[in-house]
Design a protein around this motif. Structure first.
Motif, PDB file in Angstrom:
ATOM      1  N   THR A   1      42.918 -24.498 -18.932  1.00 59.79           N
ATOM      2  CA  THR A   1      42.989 -23.745 -17.686  1.00 59.79           C
ATOM      3  C   THR A   1      42.051 -24.310 -16.614  1.00 59.79           C
ATOM      4  O   THR A   1      41.114 -25.053 -16.907  1.00 59.79           O
ATOM      5  N   ASP A   2      42.319 -23.913 -15.366  1.00 62.25           N
ATOM      6  CA  ASP A   2      41.435 -24.289 -14.261  1.00 62.25           C
ATOM      7  C   ASP A   2      40.064 -23.656 -14.431  1.00 62.25           C
ATOM      8  O   ASP A   2      39.053 -24.250 -14.022  1.00 62.25           O
ATOM      9  N   SER A   3      40.010 -22.469 -15.003  1.00 62.53           N
ATOM     10  CA  SER A   3      38.732 -21.790 -15.204  1.00 62.53           C
ATOM     11  C   SER A   3      37.805 -22.614 -16.088  1.00 62.53           C
ATOM     12  O   SER A   3      36.609 -22.741 -15.809  1.00 62.53           O
ATOM     13  N   TYR A   4      38.359 -23.172 -17.163  1.00 64.92           N
ATOM     14  CA  TYR A   4      37.540 -23.987 -18.058  1.00 64.92           C
ATOM     15  C   TYR A   4      36.967 -25.199 -17.339  1.00 64.92           C
ATOM     16  O   TYR A   4      35.812 -25.593 -17.565  1.00 64.92           O
ATOM     17  N   SER A   5      37.727 -25.779 -16.445  1.00 68.46           N
ATOM     18  CA  SER A   5      37.296 -27.015 -15.777  1.00 68.46           C
ATOM     19  C   SER A   5      36.098 -26.804 -14.864  1.00 68.46           C
ATOM     20  O   SER A   5      35.392 -27.771 -14.545  1.00 68.46           O
ATOM     21  N   VAL A   6      35.853 -25.552 -14.421  1.00 68.46           N
ATOM     22  CA  VAL A   6      34.719 -25.325 -13.513  1.00 68.46           C
ATOM     23  C   VAL A   6      33.504 -24.749 -14.240  1.00 68.46           C
ATOM     24  O   VAL A   6      32.451 -24.555 -13.623  1.00 68.46           O
TER      25      VAL A   6
ATOM     26  N   GLU B   1      40.133 -14.443 -18.961  1.00 68.47           N
ATOM     27  CA  GLU B   1      41.140 -15.269 -18.308  1.00 68.47           C
ATOM     28  C   GLU B   1      42.476 -14.533 -18.255  1.00 68.47           C
ATOM     29  O   GLU B   1      43.155 -14.513 -17.213  1.00 68.47           O
TER      30      GLU B   1
ATOM     31  N   GLN C   1      37.980 -13.574 -12.139  1.00 67.52           N
ATOM     32  CA  GLN C   1      37.724 -14.841 -11.454  1.00 67.52           C
ATOM     33  C   GLN C   1      36.443 -15.490 -11.968  1.00 67.52           C
ATOM     34  O   GLN C   1      35.459 -14.821 -12.245  1.00 67.52           O
TER      35      GLN C   1
ATOM     36  N   GLU D   1      32.360 -20.198  -8.889  1.00 71.39           N
ATOM     37  CA  GLU D   1      31.579 -21.435  -8.995  1.00 71.39           C
ATOM     38  C   GLU D   1      30.140 -21.171  -8.564  1.00 71.39           C
ATOM     39  O   GLU D   1      29.890 -20.657  -7.472  1.00 71.39           O
TER      40      GLU D   1
ATOM     41  N   SER E   1      30.335 -19.202 -13.099  1.00 72.03           N
ATOM     42  CA  SER E   1      30.781 -20.361 -13.881  1.00 72.03           C
ATOM     43  C   SER E   1      29.623 -20.968 -14.667  1.00 72.03           C
ATOM     44  O   SER E   1      29.845 -21.646 -15.672  1.00 72.03           O
TER      45      SER E   1
END
Length: 586
Positions: free
Chosen positions: A227-232, A337, A342, A345, A375
Motif C-alpha cells: 500500500t501507499d501507506s506502507y511506503s511513507v 488501513e 490516514q 507524513e 508516519s
C-alpha cells in the motif's frame, strides 16, 4: 463526545470497585504480615497458582503489552520469537533450574532477598550491598516506563492529562505496597493477573473477528506492504526498507555491509534485525533470569513440588500475554488501513514533546475517533495498542482493557517498588551503613527506600522521551544479565565459585556494560550524548556498522563469565562449612 462521557462514567464506577478490592487484599496482606520474613517473602508458604500468576503478572507489564505490542507494529511478527524465549527461559528455566536452586539455597542460608542470596553464599556484605545499590539506582528506569505505559492508556481512553495519569497510578500502587508488604503484592498480583488473562483473550478474539478470521487477518497484513501507506512509514526519518524491513509477517533482513542506502547515509545495518534479535529477543529473553523481583517469587514457594506446579500455569499465562500483544500489535497496521485512517507524513524531530507530537500528528473526528496517525514510528509505537483498542472495541471492552493495562502496570510496579525498597533498606542501608539497625529498623528503612525510589520513578516518567517503553525495559534487562546473572548463577550452581570471583564478575560486567552502552551502541550512546560530549562523536564506532547495533549484554556477559571462572580458580576456595550449609539437601 457522548461515547467518551459514557466511557468515563462506566470507568469511574469500575475503577472504584477495583480499588475497593485492592484495598481489601492489601488489608489482608497487612494482617497476615507478622515479621520480616512475611514482609519480604510472604512467609515462604505461597500457593502455586499465586506464585505463577504473580510471577507472570510481574514479568508482563504495560511495557510488554503497550511497549512491545507497539514495537511489533513496526517490527512485525518476528517478535513472536521473544514469546518463545519468555516461556522457555523466563518460565521453564527460571522455575525448574534457577528457581528451585534459589529457593533451596536461600532457605538454607536464611536469605530474604535476591542480593542477600548472593551476599550470604559468598559471605560478602560488599556484594549484597552493591547488588542492592545497583537495583536502587537502575530499576527506577524500568519502573518509570511501566508507569508510562499505563498512563498512555488512561490518556487515550479519557483524554486525561498524561501527567495526572502518572501521578494517580504511582500514588495508588505505592500506598498498598507500603501498607501490606509482599503478601499484599502477591494477593493483588493474582487478581490482576486473572483480569489480564481475560482481557487478552477477548482482545485476540475481537481482533481476528474484525478481519473475518485468522487467515484473512494475516493475508491483510501481508498485503499492507503493497500500500501507499506502507511506503511513507519511517523510523527516525528514514523509510522502513532502509533498515531491512521486509513487511510485518517476515523477519527483518540481515546485512553485514556498510553501503549507504540513501543520501542520508543510513543503511540497513543500522536497523531492526539487530534490534529485534539481540536487543529485544535475546536481551529481554535472557535478562529475565536475573530479575530481582522475579527471583523473589521463586523464594516464596513452600517446596520444590509447588514451584514445579507453577510452571504450566505460568507458561500459558505468558503465551496469552506476549503472544497476543505481539500479534495484535502487528495487525493494527492492516486494521487502520482497512478503516481508512490516514497516515500523516511526519518529520522526525527529537526535540518535540509528547503533547506537541499529539497536536501535530494525531487527528480525531468530533466523536473522538482516530482519523490520522503519524508516519514516524518513534511517535506512534507507544500509542498503537491504546489507539487501536479505543477505535475497534465498544465502551465496555475499552473499560475492561483499561483495567487489564492498569492491572498489568500495578502488578509490575508494586513488585518493583517492593524490590527497590528492600534493596535499599535491607540490602544496602542495613549492610553498608554502620549501626544502621540502631537508627532505623529494616522494615522502616525499606519503606523509606520505597518512598524515595517511587519519587525518582515518577520524575523519570515526566522526562523520558517518546517510544521509550520497550527500550527502557531492554536496558534494565540487559544490565541485570551482564551484572547480576554470572555471579548469581555461580552462587547457586558452582561450589568452587569464590567471593573475589563474584566481585570481579560483577565489576567487570558493570563496567563493560556501561562502556559499551555509553560509547559504542549507537541507539543508546546517541541519546545519552556522553560520547558526543567527551569525544565529539555520538559513538566511537561507525554509526552504520553492524557492531554499533550489538546489545551491550553480548559484550558484557562473556567478560563477566570469564572473570567469574578465572578469578575463582585462581583464588582461595570458599569455606567448606559455608558450602555444606548452602548446598545441604541438593
Amino acid at each position: 463526545m457522548g461515547e467518551v462521557m459514557e466511557n468515563v462514567t462506566i470507568s469511574i464506577v469500575v475503577i472504584f470497585c477495583y480499588l475497593g478490592v485492592i484495598g481489601y487484599l492489601a488489608h489482608k496482606g497487612w494482617k497476615e504480615t507478622k515479621n520480616n520474613e512475611d514482609y519480604m517473602l510472604g512467609g515462604r508458604n505461597v500457593h502455586p497458582y499465586i506464585i505463577a500468576v504473580s510471577y507472570g503478572a510481574t514479568f508482563i507489564s504495560t511495557s510488554a503489552i503497550v511497549g512491545f505490542g507497539g514495537a511489533s507494529s513496526m517490527f512485525g511478527m518476528g517478535l513472536l520469537w521473544l514469546t518463545f524465549m519468555n516461556i522457555f527461559v523466563g518460565i521453564f528455566l527460571a522455575f525448574v533450574v534457577w528457581g528451585t536452586r534459589a529457593r533451596h539455597v536461600g532457605q538454607n542460608l536464611g536469605a530474604l532477598t535476591f542480593p542477600e542470596i548472593v551476599g550470604k553464599r559468598f559471605n560478602c556484605k560488599f556484594l549484597q550491598g552493591s547488588f542492592g545499590l545497583l537495583i536502587t539506582v537502575f530499576m527506577p528506569i524500568y519502573a518509570s516506563v511501566v508507569i508510562i505505559g499505563a498512563a498512555r492508556m488512561i490518556e487515550s481512553t479519557f483524554n486525561l492529562n498524561f501527567n495526572l495519569a502518572l501521578i494517580a497510578m504511582t500514588g495508588i500502587v505505592a500506598g498498598y505496597v507500603l501498607f501490606g508488604g509482599l503478601l499484599a503484592v502477591l494477593y493483588n498480583d493474582a487478581l490482576q493477573g486473572t483480569i489480564m488473562a481475560i482481557g487478552m483473550i477477548l482482545l485476540l478474539v475481537g481482533t481476528y473477528s474484525a478481519f473475518g478470521g485468522v487467515s484473512e487477518a494475516h493475508q491483510a497484513l501481508e498485503d499492507f506492504q503493497l500500500t501507499d501507506s506502507y511506503s511513507v512509514l519511517t523510523n527516525r526519518g528514514a523509510p522502513l526498507t532502509v533498515f531491512g524491513h521486509q513487511g510485518f509477517t517476515s523477519f527483518p533482513v540481515m546485512s553485514l555491509g556498510n553501503t549507504p542506502a540513501d543520501a542520508s547515509g543510513l543503511n540497513d545495518t543500522q536497523g531492526i534485525f539487530w534490534t529485534v534479535l539481540m536487543g529485544l529477543i535475546f536481551g529481554v529473553g535472557v535478562g529475565v533470569l536475573a530479575q530481582p523481583q522475579l527471583a523473589v517469587r521463586c523464594m516464596t514457594a513452600k517446596n520444590k513440588r509447588d514451584l514445579t506446579k507453577a510452571v504450566g500455569i505460568g507458561g500459558v499465562f505468558i503465551l496469552l500475554m506476549t503472544g497476543v500483544a505481539f500479534t495484535v500489535g502487528s495487525l493494527t497496521n492492516a486494521y487502520f488501513e482497512n478503516q481508512g485512517v490516514q497516515v500523516i507524513e511526519s518529520e522526525f524531530n527529537p526535540a518535540l514533546t509528547n503533547q506537541e507530537i499529539r497536536d501535530r500528528y494525531f487527528e480525531y473526528d468530533e466523536s473522538g475517533k482516530l482519523t490520522g496517525r503519524p508516519s514516524e514510528y518513534v511517535y506512534w509505537t507507544d500509542s498503537a495498542i491504546p489507539e487501536y483498542v479505543n477505535y475497534r472495541f465498544p465502551s465496555w471492552f475499552v473499560v475492561l482493557f483499561m483495567l487489564t493495562l492498569i492491572s498489568a502496570a500495578m502488578s509490575t510496579i508494586s513488585s518493583q517498588f517492593h524490590v527497590m525498597g528492600t534493596s535499599f533498606g535491607h540490602d544496602f542501608y542495613h549492610v553498608w551503613i554502620k549501626n544502621a539497625s540502631e537508627k532505623i529498623n529494616a522494615i522502616n528503612a525499606t519503606k523509606i527506600g520505597i518512598g524515595v525510589t517511587v519519587l525518582i520513578s515518577l520524575a523519570l516518567g515526566y522526562i523520558l522521551p517518546p517510544a521509550i517503553i520497550a527500550r527502557g525495559t531492554t536496558i534494565f534487562f540487559g544490565m541485570c544479565s551482564a551484572v547480576f546473572l554470572p555471579a548469581y548463577t555461580g552462587a547457586l550452581f558452582w561450589r568452587k565459585a569464590t567471593r573475589i570471583g563474584a566481585i570481579a564478575s560483577m565489576t567487570g560486567g558493570l563496567l563493560s556494560w556501561l562502556i559499551w552502552t555509553m560509547f559504542f551502541k549507537v541507539s543508546e550512546s546517541q541519546p545519552l550524548r556522553i560520547s558526543q560530549w567527551i569525544f565529539g562523536r555520538p559513538t566511537l564506532l561507525d554509526p552504520g556498522a553492524s557492531l554499533a547495533q550489538l546489545d551491550s549484554f553480548f559484550i558484557a556477559i562473556p567478560i563477566a563469565v570469564a572473570l567469574m571462572i578465572v578469578v575463582s580458580l585462581l583464588t582461595k576456595p570458599p569455606e567448606k562449612e559455608l558450602i555444606d550449609k548452602a548446598f545441604d539437601g541438593i
